[in-house]
Design a protein around this motif. Structure first.
Motif, PDB file in Angstrom:
ATOM      1  N   ASN A  44      20.812 -31.947  32.776  1.00 31.15           N
ATOM      2  CA  ASN A  44      20.992 -31.905  33.587  1.00 31.15           C
ATOM      3  C   ASN A  44      22.528 -32.331  33.646  1.00 31.15           C
ATOM      4  O   ASN A  44      22.669 -32.985  34.398  1.00 31.15           O
ATOM      5  N   ASP A  45      23.101 -33.090  32.548  1.00 29.80           N
ATOM      6  CA  ASP A  45      24.319 -33.018  32.131  1.00 29.80           C
ATOM      7  C   ASP A  45      24.485 -34.492  33.142  1.00 29.80           C
ATOM      8  O   ASP A  45      25.202 -35.480  33.335  1.00 29.80           O
ATOM      9  N   TRP A  46      23.289 -35.711  32.473  1.00 28.73           N
ATOM     10  CA  TRP A  46      23.349 -37.172  32.736  1.00 28.73           C
ATOM     11  C   TRP A  46      23.223 -37.070  34.875  1.00 28.73           C
ATOM     12  O   TRP A  46      23.740 -38.212  34.885  1.00 28.73           O
ATOM     13  N   GLN A  47      23.380 -36.584  35.309  1.00 31.10           N
ATOM     14  CA  GLN A  47      23.572 -36.142  36.905  1.00 31.10           C
ATOM     15  C   GLN A  47      21.857 -36.626  37.069  1.00 31.10           C
ATOM     16  O   GLN A  47      21.203 -36.294  37.707  1.00 31.10           O
ATOM     17  N   PRO A  48      22.181 -38.107  38.296  1.00 32.49           N
ATOM     18  CA  PRO A  48      21.742 -38.289  38.576  1.00 32.49           C
ATOM     19  C   PRO A  48      20.687 -37.468  40.469  1.00 32.49           C
ATOM     20  O   PRO A  48      21.688 -37.295  40.953  1.00 32.49           O
ATOM     21  N   GLY A  49      19.607 -37.172  40.331  1.00 27.65           N
ATOM     22  CA  GLY A  49      18.915 -36.900  41.765  1.00 27.65           C
ATOM     23  C   GLY A  49      18.471 -35.541  41.110  1.00 27.65           C
ATOM     24  O   GLY A  49      18.315 -34.173  42.203  1.00 27.65           O
ATOM     25  N   THR A  50      19.592 -35.225  40.231  1.00 26.63           N
ATOM     26  CA  THR A  50      18.763 -33.601  40.187  1.00 26.63           C
ATOM     27  C   THR A  50      17.401 -33.416  39.017  1.00 26.63           C
ATOM     28  O   THR A  50      16.566 -32.358  40.165  1.00 26.63           O
ATOM     29  N   HIS A  51      16.551 -34.595  39.144  1.00 28.89           N
ATOM     30  CA  HIS A  51      15.160 -34.451  38.971  1.00 28.89           C
ATOM     31  C   HIS A  51      15.223 -35.591  39.083  1.00 28.89           C
ATOM     32  O   HIS A  51      14.916 -36.308  38.369  1.00 28.89           O
ATOM     33  N   THR A  52      14.622 -35.954  40.999  1.00 25.64           N
ATOM     34  CA  THR A  52      13.797 -36.972  41.228  1.00 25.64           C
ATOM     35  C   THR A  52      12.365 -36.623  41.160  1.00 25.64           C
ATOM     36  O   THR A  52      11.706 -36.280  41.254  1.00 25.64           O
ATOM     37  N   LEU A  53      12.134 -37.741  40.699  1.00 26.64           N
ATOM     38  CA  LEU A  53      10.395 -38.011  40.545  1.00 26.64           C
ATOM     39  C   LEU A  53       9.789 -37.995  41.998  1.00 26.64           C
ATOM     40  O   LEU A  53      10.316 -39.008  42.732  1.00 26.64           O
ATOM     41  N   GLN A  54       8.915 -37.051  42.601  1.00 26.49           N
ATOM     42  CA  GLN A  54       8.082 -37.100  43.181  1.00 26.49           C
ATOM     43  C   GLN A  54       6.871 -37.867  43.632  1.00 26.49           C
ATOM     44  O   GLN A  54       5.911 -38.023  42.354  1.00 26.49           O
ATOM     45  N   PRO A  55       6.254 -38.295  44.504  1.00 19.38           N
ATOM     46  CA  PRO A  55       5.305 -38.927  44.294  1.00 19.38           C
ATOM     47  C   PRO A  55       3.858 -38.205  44.048  1.00 19.38           C
ATOM     48  O   PRO A  55       4.045 -36.534  44.726  1.00 19.38           O
ATOM     49  N   ARG A  56       2.973 -38.395  43.341  1.00 21.43           N
ATOM     50  CA  ARG A  56       2.207 -38.122  43.437  1.00 21.43           C
ATOM     51  C   ARG A  56      -0.271 -38.537  44.071  1.00 21.43           C
ATOM     52  O   ARG A  56       0.141 -39.126  44.451  1.00 21.43           O
ATOM     53  N   GLU A  57      -0.546 -37.589  44.067  1.00 22.25           N
ATOM     54  CA  GLU A  57      -2.039 -37.931  44.948  1.00 22.25           C
ATOM     55  C   GLU A  57      -2.571 -39.191  44.070  1.00 22.25           C
ATOM     56  O   GLU A  57      -3.138 -39.974  44.788  1.00 22.25           O
ATOM     57  N   ASP A  58      -2.307 -39.244  43.179  1.00 25.21           N
ATOM     58  CA  ASP A  58      -2.905 -40.678  41.673  1.00 25.21           C
ATOM     59  C   ASP A  58      -2.173 -42.223  42.042  1.00 25.21           C
ATOM     60  O   ASP A  58      -2.102 -42.449  41.870  1.00 25.21           O
ATOM     61  N   GLY A  59      -1.181 -41.745  42.622  1.00 24.50           N
ATOM     62  CA  GLY A  59       0.136 -42.567  43.478  1.00 24.50           C
ATOM     63  C   GLY A  59       0.857 -42.987  42.218  1.00 24.50           C
ATOM     64  O   GLY A  59       2.334 -43.764  42.172  1.00 24.50           O
ATOM     65  N   MET A  60       1.514 -42.445  41.632  1.00 26.68           N
ATOM     66  CA  MET A  60       2.114 -41.873  40.048  1.00 26.68           C
ATOM     67  C   MET A  60       3.723 -40.936  40.894  1.00 26.68           C
ATOM     68  O   MET A  60       3.184 -40.479  41.839  1.00 26.68           O
ATOM     69  N   ARG A  61       5.092 -41.369  39.987  1.00 23.69           N
ATOM     70  CA  ARG A  61       6.198 -40.564  40.792  1.00 23.69           C
ATOM     71  C   ARG A  61       6.009 -39.342  39.985  1.00 23.69           C
ATOM     72  O   ARG A  61       5.802 -39.895  38.051  1.00 23.69           O
ATOM     73  N   ALA A  62       6.697 -38.561  39.176  1.00 23.24           N
ATOM     74  CA  ALA A  62       6.187 -37.333  37.944  1.00 23.24           C
ATOM     75  C   ALA A  62       7.474 -36.075  38.575  1.00 23.24           C
ATOM     76  O   ALA A  62       7.623 -35.711  39.977  1.00 23.24           O
ATOM     77  N   VAL A  63       8.198 -35.897  37.760  1.00 21.31           N
ATOM     78  CA  VAL A  63       8.983 -34.259  38.281  1.00 21.31           C
ATOM     79  C   VAL A  63       8.272 -33.579  36.323  1.00 21.31           C
ATOM     80  O   VAL A  63       8.394 -33.952  35.296  1.00 21.31           O
ATOM     81  N   THR A  64       8.594 -32.517  36.604  1.00 20.34           N
ATOM     82  CA  THR A  64       8.602 -31.364  35.774  1.00 20.34           C
ATOM     83  C   THR A  64       9.662 -30.848  35.364  1.00 20.34           C
ATOM     84  O   THR A  64      10.352 -30.013  36.378  1.00 20.34           O
ATOM     85  N   VAL A  65      10.584 -30.493  34.445  1.00 23.00           N
ATOM     86  CA  VAL A  65      11.774 -30.046  34.212  1.00 23.00           C
ATOM     87  C   VAL A  65      11.707 -28.734  32.632  1.00 23.00           C
ATOM     88  O   VAL A  65      10.738 -29.890  31.310  1.00 23.00           O
ATOM     89  N   ALA A  66      11.989 -27.696  33.296  1.00 22.13           N
ATOM     90  CA  ALA A  66      11.956 -27.098  32.365  1.00 22.13           C
ATOM     91  C   ALA A  66      12.764 -27.291  30.909  1.00 22.13           C
ATOM     92  O   ALA A  66      13.742 -26.975  31.188  1.00 22.13           O
ATOM     93  N   LEU A  67      13.509 -27.165  29.811  1.00 17.63           N
ATOM     94  CA  LEU A  67      13.573 -27.137  28.942  1.00 17.63           C
ATOM     95  C   LEU A  67      13.089 -25.579  27.777  1.00 17.63           C
ATOM     96  O   LEU A  67      11.966 -25.391  27.669  1.00 17.63           O
ATOM     97  N   PRO A  68      14.077 -26.189  27.172  1.00 19.70           N
ATOM     98  CA  PRO A  68      14.148 -24.462  25.726  1.00 19.70           C
ATOM     99  C   PRO A  68      13.374 -25.090  24.983  1.00 19.70           C
ATOM    100  O   PRO A  68      13.292 -26.364  24.372  1.00 19.70           O
ATOM    101  N   GLY A  69      12.830 -23.868  24.398  1.00 15.27           N
ATOM    102  CA  GLY A  69      11.517 -24.573  22.717  1.00 15.27           C
ATOM    103  C   GLY A  69      12.239 -24.689  22.237  1.00 15.27           C
ATOM    104  O   GLY A  69      13.514 -24.751  21.815  1.00 15.27           O
ATOM    105  N   LYS A  70      11.360 -25.093  20.818  1.00 20.02           N
ATOM    106  CA  LYS A  70      12.528 -25.944  19.872  1.00 20.02           C
ATOM    107  C   LYS A  70      13.757 -26.321  19.465  1.00 20.02           C
ATOM    108  O   LYS A  70      15.013 -25.895  19.303  1.00 20.02           O
ATOM    109  N   SER A  71      13.358 -27.267  20.504  1.00 16.83           N
ATOM    110  CA  SER A  71      15.065 -28.074  20.872  1.00 16.83           C
ATOM    111  C   SER A  71      14.697 -29.806  20.968  1.00 16.83           C
ATOM    112  O   SER A  71      13.204 -29.323  21.867  1.00 16.83           O
ATOM    113  N   VAL A  72      15.750 -30.150  21.000  1.00 16.04           N
ATOM    114  CA  VAL A  72      15.857 -32.032  20.926  1.00 16.04           C
ATOM    115  C   VAL A  72      16.503 -32.690  22.647  1.00 16.04           C
ATOM    116  O   VAL A  72      17.275 -31.570  22.714  1.00 16.04           O
ATOM    117  N   HIS A  73      15.980 -33.481  22.802  1.00 17.06           N
ATOM    118  CA  HIS A  73      16.620 -33.568  24.448  1.00 17.06           C
ATOM    119  C   HIS A  73      16.710 -34.665  24.781  1.00 17.06           C
ATOM    120  O   HIS A  73      15.041 -35.970  24.247  1.00 17.06           O
TER     121      HIS A  73
END
Length: 102
Positions: A44-73
């Motif tokens: 995400n070009d190191w841009q804050p706010g593009t993938h902000t973690l959101q609260p979950r029911e278990d009290g944690m925060r998470a985000v899902t990021v779609a990434l191409p397969g067979k790559s390293v990030h």
């Protein structure tokens, strides 16, 4: 790109987990840093706010990021107050950055 930053002021740990389905990863920190937390990286070009973690029911925060397969990030977490931190359980590290293999 290498991002050097001070460690978080409070104990904080992050965990990357493989998501269900192809080309996605759930990124979730363990702990409760104050304010918003973003996952920033080469996907995400190191841009804050593009993938902000959101609260979950278990009290944690998470985000899902779609990434191409067979790559390293490269990525890090960025909390409020310009507080950068790493993923202790990343697939590997390239100096300061955490690395995720898909």
């Amino acid at each position: 790109m290498r991002h050097n930053s001070p460690e978080p002021q409070e104990p904080f740990r992050a965990v990357a987990q493989a998501a269900q389905g192809p080309y996605a990863d759930h990124l979730r920190p363990v702990g409760t840093p104050p304010g918003p937390v973003s996952v920033v990286g080469d996907f995400n070009d190191w841009q804050p706010g593009t993938h902000t973690l959101q609260p979950r029911e278990d009290g944690m925060r998470a985000v899902t990021v779609a990434l191409p397969g067979k790559s390293v990030h490269s990525f890090r977490y960025l909390a409020a107050g310009d507080c950068w931190f790493d993923e202790d359980h990343a697939d590997d590290h390239d100096g300061t950055n955490s690395r995720l293999h898909t």
